[in-house]
Design a protein around this motif. Structure first.
Motif, short mmCIF file in Angstrom:
data_model
loop_
_atom_site.label_atom_id
_atom_site.label_comp_id
_atom_site.label_asym_id
_atom_site.label_seq_id
_atom_site.Cartn_x
_atom_site.Cartn_y
_atom_site.Cartn_z
N ALA A 1 0.83 -1.21 0.00
CA ALA A 1 0.00 0.00 0.00
C ALA A 1 0.86 1.26 0.00
CB ALA A 1 -0.92 -0.02 1.21
N ALA A 2 1.96 1.26 0.75
CA ALA A 2 2.81 2.44 0.83
C ALA A 2 3.41 2.80 -0.52
CB ALA A 2 3.92 2.21 1.86
N PHE A 3 3.97 1.82 -1.22
CA PHE A 3 4.53 2.08 -2.55
C PHE A 3 3.45 2.52 -3.52
CE2 PHE A 3 8.20 -0.35 -1.05
CZ PHE A 3 9.25 0.30 -1.68
N THR A 4 2.31 1.84 -3.49
CA THR A 4 1.25 2.12 -4.44
C THR A 4 0.65 3.50 -4.22
OG1 THR A 4 0.72 -0.24 -4.66
CG2 THR A 4 -0.99 1.34 -5.30
N PHE A 5 0.28 3.81 -2.99
CA PHE A 5 -0.41 5.07 -2.71
C PHE A 5 0.52 6.27 -2.87
CE2 PHE A 5 -3.43 2.52 0.21
CZ PHE A 5 -4.11 2.05 -0.91
N ALA A 6 1.80 6.10 -2.57
CA ALA A 6 2.75 7.19 -2.80
C ALA A 6 2.87 7.50 -4.29
CB ALA A 6 4.12 6.83 -2.23
N SER A 7 2.89 6.46 -5.12
CA SER A 7 2.97 6.65 -6.56
C SER A 7 1.71 7.31 -7.10
CB SER A 7 3.19 5.30 -7.25
OG SER A 7 4.38 4.69 -6.79
N LEU B 1 9.29 7.06 -12.19
CA LEU B 1 9.14 6.84 -10.75
C LEU B 1 7.78 6.25 -10.40
CD1 LEU B 1 10.81 10.06 -9.26
CD2 LEU B 1 11.75 7.73 -9.36
N VAL B 2 6.73 6.76 -11.06
CA VAL B 2 5.39 6.25 -10.79
C VAL B 2 5.28 4.79 -11.20
CG1 VAL B 2 2.97 6.39 -11.51
CG2 VAL B 2 4.21 8.47 -10.87
N TYR B 3 5.79 4.47 -12.39
CA TYR B 3 5.74 3.07 -12.83
C TYR B 3 6.50 2.17 -11.86
CZ TYR B 3 6.91 -1.27 -15.03
OH TYR B 3 7.10 -2.61 -15.26
N ALA B 4 7.70 2.60 -11.47
CA ALA B 4 8.51 1.77 -10.57
C ALA B 4 7.78 1.55 -9.25
CB ALA B 4 9.86 2.43 -10.33
N GLY B 5 7.18 2.61 -8.69
CA GLY B 5 6.46 2.47 -7.43
C GLY B 5 5.26 1.56 -7.53
N LEU B 6 4.49 1.71 -8.62
CA LEU B 6 3.32 0.85 -8.81
C LEU B 6 3.73 -0.60 -9.02
CD1 LEU B 6 1.12 3.09 -11.17
CD2 LEU B 6 0.80 2.66 -8.71
N ALA B 7 4.81 -0.82 -9.79
CA ALA B 7 5.26 -2.19 -10.06
C ALA B 7 5.77 -2.86 -8.79
CB ALA B 7 6.34 -2.19 -11.14
N VAL B 8 6.51 -2.12 -7.97
CA VAL B 8 7.00 -2.68 -6.70
C VAL B 8 5.83 -2.95 -5.77
CG1 VAL B 8 8.35 -2.20 -4.63
CG2 VAL B 8 9.28 -1.64 -6.89
N GLY B 9 4.86 -2.03 -5.73
CA GLY B 9 3.67 -2.26 -4.92
C GLY B 9 2.91 -3.49 -5.35
N PHE B 10 2.83 -3.71 -6.65
CA PHE B 10 2.14 -4.89 -7.18
C PHE B 10 2.89 -6.16 -6.82
CE2 PHE B 10 0.51 -7.15 -11.23
CZ PHE B 10 -0.60 -7.63 -10.56
N ALA B 11 4.22 -6.11 -6.85
CA ALA B 11 5.02 -7.28 -6.47
C ALA B 11 4.83 -7.61 -4.98
CB ALA B 11 6.49 -7.04 -6.78
N PHE B 12 4.79 -6.58 -4.14
CA PHE B 12 4.51 -6.82 -2.72
C PHE B 12 3.10 -7.38 -2.53
CE2 PHE B 12 8.12 -4.01 -1.39
CZ PHE B 12 8.67 -4.85 -0.44
N ASP B 13 2.17 -6.98 -3.40
CA ASP B 13 0.81 -7.51 -3.33
C ASP B 13 0.80 -9.02 -3.59
OD1 ASP B 13 -2.00 -7.41 -3.10
OD2 ASP B 13 -2.23 -7.18 -5.26
N SER B 14 1.71 -9.48 -4.43
CA SER B 14 1.85 -10.91 -4.64
C SER B 14 2.59 -11.57 -3.48
CB SER B 14 2.60 -11.19 -5.95
OG SER B 14 2.88 -12.56 -6.12
N ALA B 15 3.54 -10.84 -2.91
CA ALA B 15 4.38 -11.41 -1.86
C ALA B 15 3.61 -11.71 -0.58
CB ALA B 15 5.54 -10.45 -1.53
N ASP B 16 2.59 -10.87 -0.26
CA ASP B 16 1.90 -11.10 1.02
C ASP B 16 1.19 -12.45 1.04
OD1 ASP B 16 -0.25 -10.53 -0.66
OD2 ASP B 16 -0.88 -8.73 0.44
#
Length: 243
Positions: free
Chosen positions: A55-61, A77-92
């Motif tokens: 959520a932190a990566f996604t909402f900041a982006s 930067l926005v793409y990188a933040g959204l992509a990292v947020g999406f990867a964490f969404d899979s990680a949980d």
């Protein structure tokens, strides 16, 4: 505590089915999520904490889209933040299956974050259009609203399909046959509907006309997928009632 290599092997054995999953999620997002899940396990994070990182990566982006004037560097930067947020969404979810620490609270939190993400990302595009874009016509402001409608309806209808299907299975369990083979053609066809592919459009933020065009194409594709999904899910639920 197990080594990273051991954890990764255990995570590979705890994956969800690839049925109905696009190539991006299968070969990019899930492997990235697996690495993040292994790292989270090594430092002792819980699945819910990983969800909050997503959520932190996604909402900041998303906030950056609404608050900062579009540019090429912002798009990266926005793409990188959204992509990292999406990867964490899979990680949980992967971490929850590995540790056995998943539960209703984690599933609820994950869905809340996903729903907020869908609402906010299109709202941020609307704000950006209004504040910075110099639109050729005011009608363009309707585009993010339409995309928002499609995204939320797809999410809610799909979630209801899943939950109602589970309830029907508990009420009248049936013997399951062998799992259907995973279709690579279907995985390719689902690429335009994948959130990870959607995130790529933000790389065009430095060219407002190109961004609007790419965003409009994705909105149209998602609308077509929504119609197809609704018809499919209705047929499946009706078949459960008939059974």
């Amino acid at each position: 505590m197990s080594g990273t290599g051991t954890v990764l092997r255990e995570l590979r054995g705890a994956q969800k089915s690839s049925k109905g999953v696009s190539l991006y999620s299968r070969y990019v997002n899930r492997p990235a999520g697996r690495l993040l899940a292994a790292g989270a396990y090594r430092v002792g994070l819980t699945p819910n904490q990983v969800t909050l990182l997503s959520a932190a990566f996604t909402f900041a982006s998303i906030a950056a889209v609404a608050l900062v004037e579009p540019s090429w560097w912002l798009g990266v930067l926005v793409y990188a933040g959204l992509a990292v947020g999406f990867a964490f969404d899979s990680a949980d979810g992967q971490l929850a299956r590995l540790t056995g620490r998943g539960g209703p609270d984690g599933e609820w939190l994950d869905h809340v974050v996903d729903c907020a993400k869908m609402v906010l990302v299109h709202s941020a595009v609307l704000i950006s259009f209004f504040r910075f874009d110099g639109l050729p016509a005011e009608g363009w402001l309707l585009l993010p609203l339409g995309f928002l409608f499609v995204a939320v309806l797809t999410f809610c209808a799909g979630l209801l399909r899943e939950q109602l299907g589970k309830a029907a299975a508990r009420a009248a369990p049936v013997a399951e046959g062998p799992p259907a083979p995973v279709s690579r053609l279907r995985a390719v066809a689902l690429l335009p509907a994948d959130y990870g592919v959607f995130c790529l459009v933000f790389l065009l933020l430095g060219a407002p006309g190109a961004f609007r065009a790419g965003y409009a194409v994705l909105a149209a594709v998602h609308a077509l997928f929504l119609v197809a999904f609704l018809a499919k899910w209705f047929r499946e639920l009706r078949a459960l009632r008939a059974g």
